[in-house]
Scaffold this motif. Structure first.
Motif, PDB file in Angstrom:
ATOM      1  N   PHE A   1      -5.957   0.181  -5.172  1.00 47.70           N
ATOM      2  CA  PHE A   1      -6.617   1.517  -4.842  1.00 47.70           C
ATOM      3  C   PHE A   1      -6.710   2.146  -6.271  1.00 47.70           C
TER       4      PHE A   1
ATOM      5  N   ASN B   1      -1.308  -3.150  -6.072  1.00 47.92           N
ATOM      6  CA  ASN B   1      -2.165  -2.054  -5.724  1.00 47.92           C
ATOM      7  C   ASN B   1      -3.499  -2.495  -5.656  1.00 47.92           C
TER       8      ASN B   1
ATOM      9  N   GLU C   1       2.471  -0.184  -2.332  1.00 57.61           N
ATOM     10  CA  GLU C   1       2.475   0.051  -1.085  1.00 57.61           C
ATOM     11  C   GLU C   1       1.595   1.364  -0.945  1.00 57.61           C
ATOM     12  N   ASN C   2       1.384   1.908  -2.110  1.00 61.28           N
ATOM     13  CA  ASN C   2       0.590   3.116  -1.986  1.00 61.28           C
ATOM     14  C   ASN C   2      -0.893   2.944  -1.668  1.00 61.28           C
ATOM     15  N   THR C   3      -1.472   3.756  -0.791  1.00 55.83           N
ATOM     16  CA  THR C   3      -2.755   3.428  -0.468  1.00 55.83           C
ATOM     17  C   THR C   3      -3.831   4.900  -0.917  1.00 55.83           C
TER      18      THR C   3
ATOM     19  N   SER D   1      -0.745   9.557   1.690  1.00 53.57           N
ATOM     20  CA  SER D   1      -2.116   8.799   1.358  1.00 53.57           C
ATOM     21  C   SER D   1      -3.277   9.777   0.780  1.00 53.57           C
TER      22      SER D   1
ATOM     23  N   GLN E   1      -4.408  11.632  -4.581  1.00 48.77           N
ATOM     24  CA  GLN E   1      -5.291  10.773  -5.460  1.00 48.77           C
ATOM     25  C   GLN E   1      -4.972  10.950  -6.894  1.00 48.77           C
TER      26      GLN E   1
END
Length: 451
Positions: free
Chosen positions: A321, A319, A290-292, A264, A267
């Motif tokens: 983010f 998503n 599911e990636n944050t 997580s 970036q």
């Protein structure tokens, strides 16, 4: 010659001390202290012994002026020395004091200490790891890179096109494990292959200072992808990772997918110019939903198309983010464009989207349906798609119908438009004065120029 000194005698009646002159100094071993002598008397006697030893070496008469006999002409008969001799005596005393100080310093070496330094000198501190790098190079039989030795303590280390190879990369990774200076590491185009990539990945598991890494164009392959995936599951400091041009396949995506869910902190991820296909699109789509952590993702110049493109677009829709996504030259086609249009309806975070993907006019119309309700997209690149003037017109029209649109830039590079598009653009500019539209030119203008 023997020197005359006062001796301590005992008076039985009065118990006082008398000084007698003219007697020879007795050796220390032959002197005896009277039984009735006081503590002060013993101290005086001890002091006289020390004076005796010093005088015996220097030859100085310590008797006072009253004890010295003078001749009628004023010369001292038995103890007067010249001024030159007195100066020599003082110099000798100073030398003795210096020698005594040296003896005391030398004696300090025998003192006990908790430091336990030993006789050998301690090794110089090597925080950058130059020593271990040289040892690693010797063990791996590679030539040390002087540039690396000179810049090990910089915050940014750029070693592109150095031809390190797998062994050279292994040697480089050894000191980087404990290096605390380098924050940005660029090892682009060093042909480190899977073994070298694995060495860097193992280093990044331990190093918690490096935040940006560029491993692009190193032919890491599936082996390197697996090592990188394992690193991403453990590393919590890496923010930017460039893995472009490493021959990653669908199997590589299977390894990287779960890592993107677990990590997580990362970036910015660049997976462009690999060999990711339809199966990779499915795996990455599931991971992105599911990636944050990711804020930007590049999958440009891969082979994600068909069902893989649809699954990837669905993942983008879920998503919340990602801010920037580059999907250029993947062959999304009509099916992928329809899925992207639906993703733009659902996604309320994405700001930049690049989709030069062989999208036909029908695909552009479905994409425009998503833009009609989207409130976050600021930049859309549709250049080099065969959407023709009809597709460009429909996308621009969707902005006119969406007063909440955040669009600032539309790019229709290499796509020619007609006068209808120009008229619409003029009308849209009144609603969005800051909007900039690039295209491949107006059809009428070309005809006029040709005439």
């Amino acid at each position: 010659m023997d020197t005359l000194l006062p001796s301590v005698l005992e008076d039985g009646d009065a118990g006082s001390e008398k000084l007698q002159l003219g007697e020879q100094i007795h050796p220390i071993s032959s002197l005896r202290l009277p039984a009735t002598a006081s503590f002060e008397e013993s101290r005086c006697l001890t002091f006289s012994f020390s004076i005796q030893r010093r005088v015996s070496r220097t030859g100085v008469d310590v008797r006072g002026p009253k004890d010295q006999r003078s001749s009628p002409d004023g010369n001292v008969l038995d103890g007067g020395e010249s001024g030159v001799e007195e100066e020599e005596e003082e110099e000798e005393e100073n030398e003795e004091e210096e020698l005594g100080g040296e003896e005391r310093v030398l004696s300090d070496e025998n003192y006990d200490t908790d430091l336990e330094l030993g006789d050998d000198e301690e090794e110089a501190c090597d925080p950058a790891g130059q020593t271990c790098y040289m040892e690693a190079c010797e063990a791996l039989q590679v030539t040390p890179v002087s540039y690396f030795l000179q810049h090990m303590q910089n915050s940014e280390l750029s070693m592109m096109h150095r031809g390190l190879g797998p062994q050279g990369t292994k040697a480089l990774a050894v000191p980087l494990v404990t290096n605390t200076s380098i924050l940005r590491l660029n090892l682009r185009d060093n042909w480190m292959e899977g073994m070298g990539g694995a060495a860097v990945a193992e280093m990044l598991k331990e190093n918690c200072y490096i935040t940006e890494v560029d491993l692009s164009n190193n032919n890491l392959g599936d082996y390197g992808a697996r090592a990188v995936a394992g690193m991403l599951k453990e590393n919590s400091s890496l923010v930017s990772l460039n893995l472009s041009g490493n021959n990653f396949t669908d199997w590589s995506a299977e390894q990287l997918g779960p890592a993107l869910i677990a990590n997580s902190k990362l970036q910015h991820l660049d997976l462009s110019r690999n060999a990711l296909g339809e199966r990779a699109g499915k795996n990455l789509g599931d991971s992105l939903s599911e990636n944050t952590g990711l804020r930007s993702l590049s999958l440009a110049w891969n082979c994600i198309r068909g069902r893989g493109a649809v699954m990837l677009a669905n993942g983008l829709g879920g998503n919340i983010f990602l801010r920037t996504v580059d999907l250029t030259f993947n062959g999304f086609g009509k099916e992928g464009a329809i899925a992207l249009g639906q993703a733009l309806k659902e996604n309320a975070i994405l700001e930049e989207l690049n989709v030069s993907n062989r999208i036909p006019p029908e695909g552009a119309i479905h994409l425009a349906m998503g833009l009609k309700v989207n409130k976050t997209i600021k930049s859309l690149n549709m250049g080099r798609n065969p959407i023709q003037n009809a597709g460009c017109y429909r996308i621009l029209k969707s902005l006119q119908e969406n007063p909440d649109s955040a669009m600032e830039k539309l790019d229709f590079l290499d796509i020619t438009v007609n006068q209808d598009f120009e008229d619409l653009y003029t009308a849209v500019k009144e609603i969005f004065p800051a909007l900039v539209v690039n295209h491949g030119g107006r059809v009428g203008a070309f005809r006029k120029a040709k005439a």
